[in-house]
Design a protein around this motif. Structure first.
Motif, PDB file in Angstrom:
ATOM      1  N   LEU A   1      52.125 138.046  91.617  1.00  0.00           N
ATOM      2  CA  LEU A   1      53.243 137.964  92.556  1.00  0.00           C
ATOM      3  C   LEU A   1      54.425 138.800  92.071  1.00  0.00           C
ATOM      4  O   LEU A   1      54.985 138.558  91.007  1.00  0.00           O
ATOM      5  CB  LEU A   1      53.685 136.504  92.721  1.00  0.00           C
ATOM      6  CG  LEU A   1      54.882 136.281  93.649  1.00  0.00           C
ATOM      7  CD1 LEU A   1      54.504 136.627  95.095  1.00  0.00           C
ATOM      8  CD2 LEU A   1      55.385 134.845  93.560  1.00  0.00           C
ATOM      9  N   PRO A   2      54.857 139.819  92.867  1.00  0.00           N
ATOM     10  CA  PRO A   2      56.037 140.609  92.484  1.00  0.00           C
ATOM     11  C   PRO A   2      57.310 139.979  93.040  1.00  0.00           C
ATOM     12  O   PRO A   2      57.283 139.251  94.033  1.00  0.00           O
ATOM     13  CB  PRO A   2      55.778 141.966  93.148  1.00  0.00           C
ATOM     14  CG  PRO A   2      55.032 141.603  94.394  1.00  0.00           C
ATOM     15  CD  PRO A   2      54.198 140.382  94.074  1.00  0.00           C
ATOM     16  N   THR A   3      58.416 140.257  92.407  1.00  0.00           N
ATOM     17  CA  THR A   3      59.696 139.888  92.998  1.00  0.00           C
ATOM     18  C   THR A   3      59.952 140.814  94.185  1.00  0.00           C
ATOM     19  O   THR A   3      59.297 141.852  94.346  1.00  0.00           O
ATOM     20  CB  THR A   3      60.833 140.003  91.974  1.00  0.00           C
ATOM     21  OG1 THR A   3      60.888 141.357  91.505  1.00  0.00           O
ATOM     22  CG2 THR A   3      60.623 139.065  90.803  1.00  0.00           C
ATOM     23  N   ALA A   4      60.943 140.474  95.007  1.00  0.00           N
ATOM     24  CA  ALA A   4      61.183 141.212  96.252  1.00  0.00           C
ATOM     25  C   ALA A   4      61.532 142.672  96.022  1.00  0.00           C
ATOM     26  O   ALA A   4      61.273 143.524  96.884  1.00  0.00           O
ATOM     27  CB  ALA A   4      62.294 140.524  97.041  1.00  0.00           C
ATOM     28  N   ASP A   5      62.110 143.001  94.860  1.00  0.00           N
ATOM     29  CA  ASP A   5      62.558 144.378  94.612  1.00  0.00           C
ATOM     30  C   ASP A   5      61.577 145.170  93.761  1.00  0.00           C
ATOM     31  O   ASP A   5      61.901 146.263  93.291  1.00  0.00           O
ATOM     32  CB  ASP A   5      63.937 144.375  93.947  1.00  0.00           C
ATOM     33  CG  ASP A   5      63.943 143.626  92.615  1.00  0.00           C
ATOM     34  OD1 ASP A   5      62.929 142.936  92.312  1.00  0.00           O
ATOM     35  OD2 ASP A   5      64.946 143.724  91.886  1.00  0.00           O
ATOM     36  N   MET A   6      60.374 144.637  93.522  1.00  0.00           N
ATOM     37  CA  MET A   6      59.386 145.364  92.709  1.00  0.00           C
ATOM     38  C   MET A   6      58.484 146.196  93.618  1.00  0.00           C
ATOM     39  O   MET A   6      57.998 145.702  94.639  1.00  0.00           O
ATOM     40  CB  MET A   6      58.545 144.377  91.887  1.00  0.00           C
ATOM     41  CG  MET A   6      59.336 143.639  90.806  1.00  0.00           C
ATOM     42  SD  MET A   6      58.331 142.429  89.889  1.00  0.00           S
ATOM     43  CE  MET A   6      57.249 143.522  88.957  1.00  0.00           C
ATOM     44  N   ALA A   7      58.234 147.431  93.217  1.00  0.00           N
ATOM     45  CA  ALA A   7      57.398 148.340  94.006  1.00  0.00           C
ATOM     46  C   ALA A   7      55.962 148.367  93.512  1.00  0.00           C
ATOM     47  O   ALA A   7      55.171 149.203  93.937  1.00  0.00           O
ATOM     48  CB  ALA A   7      57.986 149.747  93.955  1.00  0.00           C
ATOM     49  N   TYR A   8      55.626 147.446  92.611  1.00  0.00           N
ATOM     50  CA  TYR A   8      54.257 147.401  92.066  1.00  0.00           C
ATOM     51  C   TYR A   8      53.845 145.939  91.908  1.00  0.00           C
ATOM     52  O   TYR A   8      54.679 145.031  91.915  1.00  0.00           O
ATOM     53  CB  TYR A   8      54.187 148.120  90.721  1.00  0.00           C
ATOM     54  CG  TYR A   8      55.076 147.512  89.646  1.00  0.00           C
ATOM     55  CD1 TYR A   8      54.588 146.549  88.770  1.00  0.00           C
ATOM     56  CD2 TYR A   8      56.409 147.897  89.519  1.00  0.00           C
ATOM     57  CE1 TYR A   8      55.398 145.983  87.809  1.00  0.00           C
ATOM     58  CE2 TYR A   8      57.231 147.344  88.568  1.00  0.00           C
ATOM     59  CZ  TYR A   8      56.721 146.385  87.694  1.00  0.00           C
ATOM     60  OH  TYR A   8      57.526 145.826  86.746  1.00  0.00           O
ATOM     61  N   LEU A   9      52.542 145.729  91.777  1.00  0.00           N
ATOM     62  CA  LEU A   9      52.014 144.394  91.520  1.00  0.00           C
ATOM     63  C   LEU A   9      51.960 144.170  90.013  1.00  0.00           C
ATOM     64  O   LEU A   9      51.230 144.881  89.314  1.00  0.00           O
ATOM     65  CB  LEU A   9      50.620 144.233  92.117  1.00  0.00           C
ATOM     66  CG  LEU A   9      50.517 144.130  93.637  1.00  0.00           C
ATOM     67  CD1 LEU A   9      49.054 143.993  94.046  1.00  0.00           C
ATOM     68  CD2 LEU A   9      51.311 142.947  94.164  1.00  0.00           C
ATOM     69  N   PRO A  10      52.698 143.196  89.500  1.00  0.00           N
ATOM     70  CA  PRO A  10      52.626 142.926  88.063  1.00  0.00           C
ATOM     71  C   PRO A  10      51.340 142.186  87.720  1.00  0.00           C
ATOM     72  O   PRO A  10      50.670 141.631  88.595  1.00  0.00           O
ATOM     73  CB  PRO A  10      53.850 142.037  87.830  1.00  0.00           C
ATOM     74  CG  PRO A  10      53.992 141.292  89.112  1.00  0.00           C
ATOM     75  CD  PRO A  10      53.607 142.274  90.197  1.00  0.00           C
ATOM     76  N   SER A  11      50.988 142.183  86.475  1.00  0.00           N
ATOM     77  CA  SER A  11      49.850 141.413  85.988  1.00  0.00           C
ATOM     78  C   SER A  11      50.342 140.444  84.919  1.00  0.00           C
ATOM     79  O   SER A  11      50.963 140.863  83.939  1.00  0.00           O
ATOM     80  CB  SER A  11      48.773 142.332  85.395  1.00  0.00           C
ATOM     81  OG  SER A  11      48.142 143.092  86.408  1.00  0.00           O
ATOM     82  N   THR A  12      50.092 139.165  85.151  1.00  0.00           N
ATOM     83  CA  THR A  12      50.406 138.158  84.139  1.00  0.00           C
ATOM     84  C   THR A  12      49.098 137.734  83.480  1.00  0.00           C
ATOM     85  O   THR A  12      48.055 138.335  83.733  1.00  0.00           O
ATOM     86  CB  THR A  12      51.137 136.964  84.773  1.00  0.00           C
ATOM     87  OG1 THR A  12      50.297 136.365  85.756  1.00  0.00           O
ATOM     88  CG2 THR A  12      52.426 137.421  85.432  1.00  0.00           C
ATOM     89  N   ALA A  13      49.132 136.722  82.677  1.00  0.00           N
ATOM     90  CA  ALA A  13      47.953 136.411  81.863  1.00  0.00           C
ATOM     91  C   ALA A  13      47.556 134.944  81.988  1.00  0.00           C
ATOM     92  O   ALA A  13      48.323 134.054  81.614  1.00  0.00           O
ATOM     93  CB  ALA A  13      48.231 136.736  80.397  1.00  0.00           C
ATOM     94  N   PHE A  14      46.379 134.674  82.525  1.00  0.00           N
ATOM     95  CA  PHE A  14      45.823 133.327  82.484  1.00  0.00           C
ATOM     96  C   PHE A  14      45.231 133.081  81.095  1.00  0.00           C
ATOM     97  O   PHE A  14      44.466 133.918  80.593  1.00  0.00           O
ATOM     98  CB  PHE A  14      44.723 133.163  83.533  1.00  0.00           C
ATOM     99  CG  PHE A  14      45.234 133.019  84.936  1.00  0.00           C
ATOM    100  CD1 PHE A  14      46.234 132.097  85.236  1.00  0.00           C
ATOM    101  CD2 PHE A  14      44.705 133.778  85.961  1.00  0.00           C
ATOM    102  CE1 PHE A  14      46.697 131.963  86.538  1.00  0.00           C
ATOM    103  CE2 PHE A  14      45.158 133.645  87.262  1.00  0.00           C
ATOM    104  CZ  PHE A  14      46.161 132.738  87.548  1.00  0.00           C
ATOM    105  N   PRO A  15      45.524 131.950  80.462  1.00  0.00           N
ATOM    106  CA  PRO A  15      45.003 131.713  79.124  1.00  0.00           C
ATOM    107  C   PRO A  15      43.548 131.278  79.102  1.00  0.00           C
ATOM    108  O   PRO A  15      42.917 131.274  78.051  1.00  0.00           O
ATOM    109  CB  PRO A  15      45.915 130.601  78.576  1.00  0.00           C
ATOM    110  CG  PRO A  15      46.370 129.881  79.794  1.00  0.00           C
ATOM    111  CD  PRO A  15      46.477 130.907  80.877  1.00  0.00           C
ATOM    112  N   PHE A  16      42.987 130.881  80.271  1.00  0.00           N
ATOM    113  CA  PHE A  16      41.596 130.455  80.282  1.00  0.00           C
ATOM    114  C   PHE A  16      41.003 130.718  81.662  1.00  0.00           C
ATOM    115  O   PHE A  16      41.719 130.980  82.633  1.00  0.00           O
ATOM    116  CB  PHE A  16      41.455 128.972  79.918  1.00  0.00           C
ATOM    117  CG  PHE A  16      42.587 128.100  80.382  1.00  0.00           C
ATOM    118  CD1 PHE A  16      43.508 127.599  79.471  1.00  0.00           C
ATOM    119  CD2 PHE A  16      42.748 127.793  81.726  1.00  0.00           C
ATOM    120  CE1 PHE A  16      44.559 126.803  79.906  1.00  0.00           C
ATOM    121  CE2 PHE A  16      43.790 126.992  82.157  1.00  0.00           C
ATOM    122  CZ  PHE A  16      44.703 126.495  81.239  1.00  0.00           C
TER     123      PHE A  16
END
Length: 445
Positions: free
Chosen positions: A391-406
């Motif tokens: 989920l990007p914030t409203a002002d982000m022009a790209y899709l971020p990648s976060t990390a699931f631990p499992f």
């Protein structure tokens, strides 16, 4: 706490110092309603067996009673039976023939409904009047006994008392009260010893020894490296009390307004001036837990500096978009479930009161979904999966990648319980709500 561990040498020191009784707590509500509602112990069998073997052998060698309160964490009948079973196995293996009393404190909702109809159940702040349906919704209800059922078991010949839910103080007060020690010093001493080393300079130390007489009591650590000081002893009246000078028990109120604390030496404290005010009506506090729903949990870890600089806005966006997706795909309105989003590393503990400023280096986002059934809770958490990952914030022009631990990211927690009783019931006799069984252990030949 039984199963919490202690240095065995502190028990030996207590016996050398002339202990008359060993008292230990076996449970609490500190860890939440699950252990009562599910009648499941917090501690492992191996932990309990290790502690219990030391205590049973010590009590047998010294020919003094051993008292365990709130067996099995919640003090349920199953918890008492669990500890009793371990006790019987240890006694048989060690060749010890001791009489064991099991005191049961579980209450039937139907009987309590009758007490309620008779006007004998009263709320404690901040709760209001009790409904019969609340009692009937509980999976487990226990009454919190005072010293009287324990004392009765000792007078009945028990050498080992395994009690259901009991006040922490009753476990330690029962034997000295049976020996006609004064109520004021006895109850105050019982309150101070309830958490062992917490009233000393080293909270990690083992137990403490309280010696009660007609004028007061002395208290000392059983760990020679620790000390009791007037401040450490007096401070324990601040622990888990609404009033640092008065604390209610089923039979009355401990009053330490006039208590004095004096150092006898560098390790021992003398306390005098404690009082106990008998109550005109004996009451038993009720604890009850019921299933409130089912939960599924998911975690993701965020290190993207832009999201972290706007983490609260991101969390609000997550809640908004997830709600929209759940309504659109699962046809569930917001009142059909509950979401808890916590930002560990940002303000998950203190919330808006957190004094920290500036973005954290990394944040773990916990999503906890609460619904009426497990499948719904898991479905909602699964809908959240791509949002928590990209989920990007409203002002982000790209899709971020976060990390699931499992993997899978969703963990089903099963039924969630809630405490629903904070009430007392009037009783004619202090042992009326409790049942005692005696078991004579026969040592193996």
């Amino acid at each position: 706490m039984l199963g919490g561990g202690f240095p065995p040498e502190t028990i030996e020191r207590g016996l050398v110092r002339g202990a008359d009784v060993i008292a230990i707590d076996g449970g609490s509500t500190d860890s939440g309603p699950f252990y009562l509602g599910a009648a499941t112990p917090k501690t492992t069998r191996a932990q309990v067996e290790w502690d219990l073997r030391i205590l049973l052998k010590a009590a047998a060698d010294a020919r003094i009673p051993l008292i365990v309160g709130s067996c099995g964490t919640g003090g349920t009948d199953a918890g008492v039976d669990w500890i009793a079973g371990i006790t019987e196995e240890i006694l048989a293996a060690e060749g010890l023939a001791l009489t064991v009393a099991a005191i049961y404190s579980e209450q039937k909702a139907s009987a309590l409904v009758e007490h309620l109809a008779a006007g004998a159940i009263h709320p404690l702040p901040p709760h209001g009047d009790l409904e019969a349906t609340t009692l009937e919704s509980c999976t487990r209800i226990v009454g919190m006994m005072g010293h009287e059922p324990i004392e009765a078991a000792l007078r009945g010949g028990a050498q080992v008392v395994l009690a259901g839910r009991a006040t922490d103080t009753a476990v330690a007060a029962a034997y000295p009260l049976m020996r006609d020690m004064p109520a004021g010093p006895t109850w105050h001493a019982a309150k101070i010893v309830e958490c062992g080393g917490q009233c000393t300079t080293d909270p990690r130390a083992g137990g403490v020894l309280a010696t009660i007489d007609s004028d007061g009591f002395t208290i000392e650590p059983l760990d020679p490296a620790a000390s009791c000081t007037p401040a450490s002893v007096a401070a324990h009246m601040l622990y888990e009390t609404a009033d640092p000078f008065r604390m209610r028990e089923p039979a009355g109120t401990i009053d330490v307004t006039g208590a004095t604390y004096r150092a006898v030496d560098e390790r021992t404290v003398r306390v005098e001036g404690s009082a106990f005010d008998p109550a005109p009506q004996h009451t038993i506090k009720l604890e009850g837990a019921r299933i409130s729903g089912y939960e599924t949990m998911s975690f993701t870890a965020i290190r993207d500096p832009h999201i972290l600089a706007n983490i609260e806005e991101w969390a609000a966006l997550l809640r908004q978009v997830l709600g929209e997706w759940v309504t659109r795909t699962l046809y569930l309105e917001p009142d059909a479930y509950a979401l808890d989003i916590r930002l560990y590393g940002h303000n998950a503990v203190l919330g808006e009161h957190d004094p920290a400023t500036g973005p954290a280096r990394e944040v773990a986002v916990m999503l906890l979904v609460h619904a009426s059934d497990q499948a719904t809770a898991t479905a909602i958490a699964t809908v959240a999966n791509p949002l928590m990952l990209h989920l990007p914030t409203a002002d982000m022009a790209y899709l971020p990648s976060t990390a699931f631990p499992f993997s899978p990211a969703e963990t089903e927690r099963g039924p969630a319980y809630e405490f629903v009783l904070n009430h007392v019931v009037d009783v004619e006799g202090p042992t009326d709500l409790f049942r005692t069984e005696y078991r004579k252990a026969v040592a193996d030949a």
